[in-house]
Design a protein around this motif. Sequence first.
Motif: not given
Length: 218
Positions: A18-19, A21-26, A67-68
């Motif tokens: 979930r962490s 979600f804010k930063h994406g996976l470039p 969210s969960q």
Amino acid sequence: MSSSTFDECLKDNMNQLRSYFKHGLPDYGISPFDPFYITEIPQKMSNPFFNYRLILKNVTESGWTASQVTKIRTDFNKDQMLVTQFFPDKRLNGSYEIEGSFFGQKVRNQGIWDLALFDYIQTLTISRKKAGPSAPLKNPPIKVKCNIQSCKKLELHIGNLAGGRTIVENMLDWIINRAWQPGFVVLSPIINDLVSTAFTEIMNRDFQNFPFDEVFKN
């Protein structure tokens, strides 16, 4: 993937991600989507009591990181996955344009809006047609459908609801938020459309060519 515990394992691992979600996976071409943004979502609705055309513009939604995921059900024969999530606090806002009639009264208006959903549960059905004669593309488009399960409380504020008549607008705001349960029946299809449209766009943008074979091993 053939294990009976695969869905439970996938659920647990999605919650651990979930962490991102804010930063994406470039490295995988996945952009951040908390908050996510969508330019325009149109909707039409008609029944004996009202008939309207609504356009939501410049919509922002947040709350995914908190969210969960509570349940996942995969069906690889259908290329389909159902993801149920609990949101303690989901927020949406943007502008609107509406034209139609409500209980025989014509309405044409525009303004800004914001919506907060508390203890909110939704299920996303994520699917795509298998590649083949009827779907010749290697990676056919992904489709996402949202279905609201429940909501404990909501807060909705709509600007310019009564054409700038402040006293009337304040009274309507009070009524909407005090008696929101009946109104939620009207709001639910709008929220379903909003999330479905936005996440269909997100899934196709970020996961259309995602290397799933590198992540999931048979």
